[in-house]
Design an enzyme around this catalytic site. Structure first.
Site, short mmCIF file in Angstrom:
data_model
loop_
_atom_site.label_atom_id
_atom_site.label_comp_id
_atom_site.label_asym_id
_atom_site.label_seq_id
_atom_site.Cartn_x
_atom_site.Cartn_y
_atom_site.Cartn_z
N LYS A 23 -3.20 -27.73 -38.80
CA LYS A 23 -1.81 -27.97 -39.18
C LYS A 23 -1.58 -29.49 -39.37
O LYS A 23 -1.97 -30.34 -38.59
CB LYS A 23 -0.93 -27.64 -38.21
CG LYS A 23 0.62 -27.57 -38.64
CD LYS A 23 1.59 -26.97 -37.60
CE LYS A 23 3.00 -27.11 -37.93
NZ LYS A 23 4.07 -26.67 -37.14
N VAL B 28 -0.50 -25.71 -43.28
CA VAL B 28 -1.54 -25.11 -42.65
C VAL B 28 -2.82 -24.84 -43.50
O VAL B 28 -2.57 -24.39 -44.54
CB VAL B 28 -0.86 -23.85 -41.87
CG1 VAL B 28 -2.10 -23.23 -41.08
CG2 VAL B 28 0.03 -24.30 -41.02
N ASP C 63 13.56 -22.60 -32.29
CA ASP C 63 13.39 -22.33 -33.62
C ASP C 63 12.94 -20.69 -33.66
O ASP C 63 11.82 -20.40 -34.50
CB ASP C 63 12.44 -23.10 -34.40
CG ASP C 63 12.54 -22.95 -35.93
OD1 ASP C 63 13.71 -22.45 -36.48
OD2 ASP C 63 11.61 -23.33 -36.62
N GLY D 90 -0.47 -21.74 -45.41
CA GLY D 90 0.71 -21.68 -45.76
C GLY D 90 1.46 -23.19 -45.39
O GLY D 90 0.69 -24.08 -45.32
N GLY E 164 5.32 -25.09 -43.89
CA GLY E 164 6.36 -25.02 -43.15
C GLY E 164 7.51 -26.14 -43.48
O GLY E 164 7.32 -26.84 -44.47
N GLY E 165 8.54 -26.36 -42.63
CA GLY E 165 9.37 -27.57 -43.13
C GLY E 165 8.94 -28.77 -43.01
O GLY E 165 9.28 -29.60 -43.75
N MET E 166 7.82 -29.22 -42.13
CA MET E 166 7.28 -30.40 -42.04
C MET E 166 5.79 -30.49 -42.06
O MET E 166 5.33 -31.64 -41.99
CB MET E 166 7.68 -31.11 -40.61
CG MET E 166 7.06 -30.12 -39.40
SD MET E 166 7.63 -30.80 -37.86
CE MET E 166 6.71 -30.20 -36.61
#
Length: 483
Positions: free
Chosen positions: A52, A37, A147, A30, A32-34
Site C-alpha cells: 500500500k 494497493v 472508518d 485496488g 482507496g481515498g489516499m
C-alpha cells in the site's frame, strides 16, 4: 486511479519492477481515498504480499503521509487474526512511504452484499462477532478505527476457513498513550469530520474531540442493519441531508423493513444506534455478549420447539387405518423378467440337446420325424396301418362286415353301352377297399391319448437324475413311431 502508477515518475512501480530490493511488483489490486494497493511477491520468501502506497498527488501532503505511517504502526502492534498483518514499512526513492501487508484472498462485505443481497441472521451476526474480537484488541490499545464499513471488513479464505479481517486503520484515532501522541496530533484537526457518512456516529460528524470507542459501536450497528435489510439506517440524496438525519432523526427499526425480524435483535441494533454514546453498549465486548446471548436463546427455542412436536411413534390416528393396496410391479421389471426367460430358453436351445431339457429335445426330434413322414407316402401308409392295429378298440371289430358294401362296385358293369367293358377287369382293384376303415382308424386315432404320451416328458428332470440312454436306439422315424 491506477494510471498515475505507471507514469515516468513511477516507473519503479510498473509490473516487474523491484521495490526495496526484495519485492517484485506483479499488478494492481485496488485503490482507496489516499493510496493504492499493489500485488507483489517477496523474492526471498517467494510469498505473495500486498503493498500500500500513497498516491502521487498526495505525496506532498504531510497529513496523509502521517496517516499511512500511523496505520502501519497501529496494525503492527495488534496480533488478532481479525486484523490484517503488517510485514514491513519503508519509503521509495521519491520519499513516498509504503506498507507491506499480507495478501488476502476473498471478498469484502460490500461485494458480498452486491452479489448475494441480504444475509441470514446467523451469518450476519457471525461476521459482526468476528469484527468485535478484532476491535476489542484495537480499543484495548487505545485505537479507534473511525472508518468501519462493509468495504473495510474482508472475508479472507484461509486453511482454517473464512475469517473476517479488519482493513484500513489509516484514519484511526489514538486515544491512549500507546502510540506517539505528537504524531497523532496531525491525524485529526479540530472541526474536521473524517469517515464514511453512512456509518458515522453523530459525535463523529460533529468532529467531537471526545470521540471514543463507542463511535465504532455505532458503525457496527449500522453495518449489521445493512447486512440484514440491504439498506443503510440513514439515507439521503446529499451529504448535508444525511448529516441532518443522523443528528436529528431516530434510527429506523428492523421490523419496519421485515416483520419477521426478531424483536430481541431489533433491540440490540437499536441500542447501537442511540444518539447519545452513554445509551449505547459501552464496549464491543458488551455488544458481543448480547449477540451471543441472542443466538443461544434462539437455539434453545428452536430445540424446545422441535422437542414439543409429536413424533410418529406417539401419533394416534383419528381415522381407521385403511388397507394399503399392494404395489404393482413396474412394467420395466416385467419386461426385464421376460427378457431373462427368453435369454435362458435361447441359451438352452443353442447349446444342443445334451444340456437342454428333455421336453425341448423331444419336441425337436418329433418335429424332425414328422417332417420326414410327411415327405414319404410309403411311411404315411405304414404309420396309418400301424396306428389302426394298435389304437383301434376291439369293440369296433364287428363293424368290419360293413366292408361287403364294397361289392357295390359291380354297378360299374351296369353300363352295357360302354364299349370300354374291358375296363371291368379293373374291378379286382376292389381289394383295396379296406381303405374305407382308414376313416374309422383315423377317427379313433384322433381321440386316443396314446400318441401324446409318446411325445416325451412334460417336466424338467435334472441331468444327474436321468436314466441312462439305451446304447442302441434307432434314430429313424420308423423306430420312433413303431413302423
Amino acid at each position: 486511479m491506477s494510471a498515475p502508477l505507471f507514469t515516468s515518475d513511477n516507473a519503479q512501480l510498473a509490473p516487474g519492477a523491484i521495490v526495496g530490493g526484495k519485492y517484485r511488483i506483479d499488478g494492481f489490486l485496488g485503490a482507496g481515498g489516499m493510496g493504492v494497493v499493489l500485488s507483489a511477491t517477496h523474492l526471498e520468501l517467494d510469498a505473495p504480499v500486498a503493498i500500500k502506497i500513497v498516491r502521487d498527488d498526495l505525496v506532498k501532503d504531510e497529513q496523509i503521509v502521517s496517516r499511512l505511517l500511523f496505520e502501519a504502526r497501529a496494525a503492527a502492534r495488534m496480533r488478532s487474526v481479525h486484523i490484517v498483518r503488517v510485514l514491513d514499512v519503508a519509503r521509495l526513492d521519491s520519499g513516498a512511504p509504503y506498507i507491506v501487508m499480507e495478501q488476502l484472498q476473498g471478498w469484502d462485505l460490500e461485494t458480498v452484499l452486491a452479489e448475494r443481497g441480504v444475509l441470514s441472521v446467523r451469518e450476519a451476526i457471525r461476521h459482526i462477532l468476528q469484527a468485535c474480537e478484532g476491535l476489542a484488541e484495537a480499543h484495548g490499545l487505545g485505537i479507534v478505527h473511525r472508518d468501519l464499513k462493509p468495504e473495510n471488513l474482508f472475508l479472507a479464505t484461509t486453511p482454517e476457513g473464512v475469517v473476517l479481517k479488519i482493513l484500513d486503520f489509516g484514519i484511526s484515532k489514538d486515544i491512549g498513550p500507546a502510540i506517539a501522541p505528537a504524531r497523532c496530533s496531525t491525524l485529526t484537526k479540530e472541526g474536521s469530520a473524517v469517515g464514511s457518512p453512512y456509518y458515522m456516529s453523530p459525535e463523529q460528524m460533529r468532529a467531537s474531540p471526545t470521540l471514543d470507542a463507542r463511535a465504532d459501536i455505532w458503525s457496527l450497528g449500522a453495518i449489521l442493519f445493512e447486512l440484514l435489510t440491504g439498506k443503510c439506517p440513514f439515507e439521503a440524496d446529499t451529504p448535508a441531508q444525511l448529516c441532518t438525519k443522523v443528528m436529528v432523526d431516530d434510527a429506523p427499526s428492523l421490523r419496519s423493513f421485515s416483520s419477521r425480524a426478531p424483536a430481541e435483535l431489533d433491540a440490540i441494533v437499536g441500542r447501537c444506534l442511540q444518539k447519545e454514546p452513554s445509551a449505547r453498549f459501552q464496549t464491543v465486548t458488551d455488544l458481543a455478549d448480547a449477540l451471543r446471548d441472542f443466538v443461544a436463546e434462539a437455539e434453545r427455542a428452536t430445540a424446545a420447539h422441535a422437542a414439543a412436536e409429536p413424533t410418529p411413534t406417539n401419533f394416534t390416528p383419528t381415522e381407521p387405518t385403511r388397507a394399503v393396496a399392494p404395489r404393482k410391479l413396474p412394467r420395466s421389471w416385467l419386461l426385464v423378467g421376460s427378457l431373462l426367460v427368453s435369454a435362458c430358453l435361447g441359451y438352452w436351445h443353442f447349446r444342443g440337446s445334451i444340456d437342454a431339457p428333455e421336453w425341448l429335445a423331444g419336441q425337436r426330434a418329433n418335429a424332425a420325424a414328422l417332417s420326414t413322414v410327411a415327405r414319404s407316402p410309403q411311411l404315411q401308409a405304414r404309420a396309418v396301418a400301424s396306428a389302426s392295429v394298435v389304437v383301434a378298440p376291439p369293440a369296433s371289430a364287428p363293424s368290419a362286415p360293413s366292408a361287403p358294401s364294397a361289392p357295390s362296385a359291380p354297378s360299374a358293369p351296369s353300363a352295357p353301352s360302354a364299349p370300354s367293358a374291358p375296363s371291368a377287369p379293373s374291378a379286382p382293384s376292389a381289394p383295396t377297399a379296406p381303405t374305407a376303415p382308414t376313416a374309422q382308424t383315423t377317427a379313433s386315432r384322433s381321440v386316443s391319448p396314446t400318441p401324446r404320451a409318446a411325445v416325451g416328458p412334460r417336466f424338467y428332470i435334472p441331468p444327474h437324475q436321468r436314466a441312462p440312454a439305451p446304447t442302441e436306439t434307432p434314430d429313424s422315424p420308423e423306430a420312433r413311431y413303431g413302423l
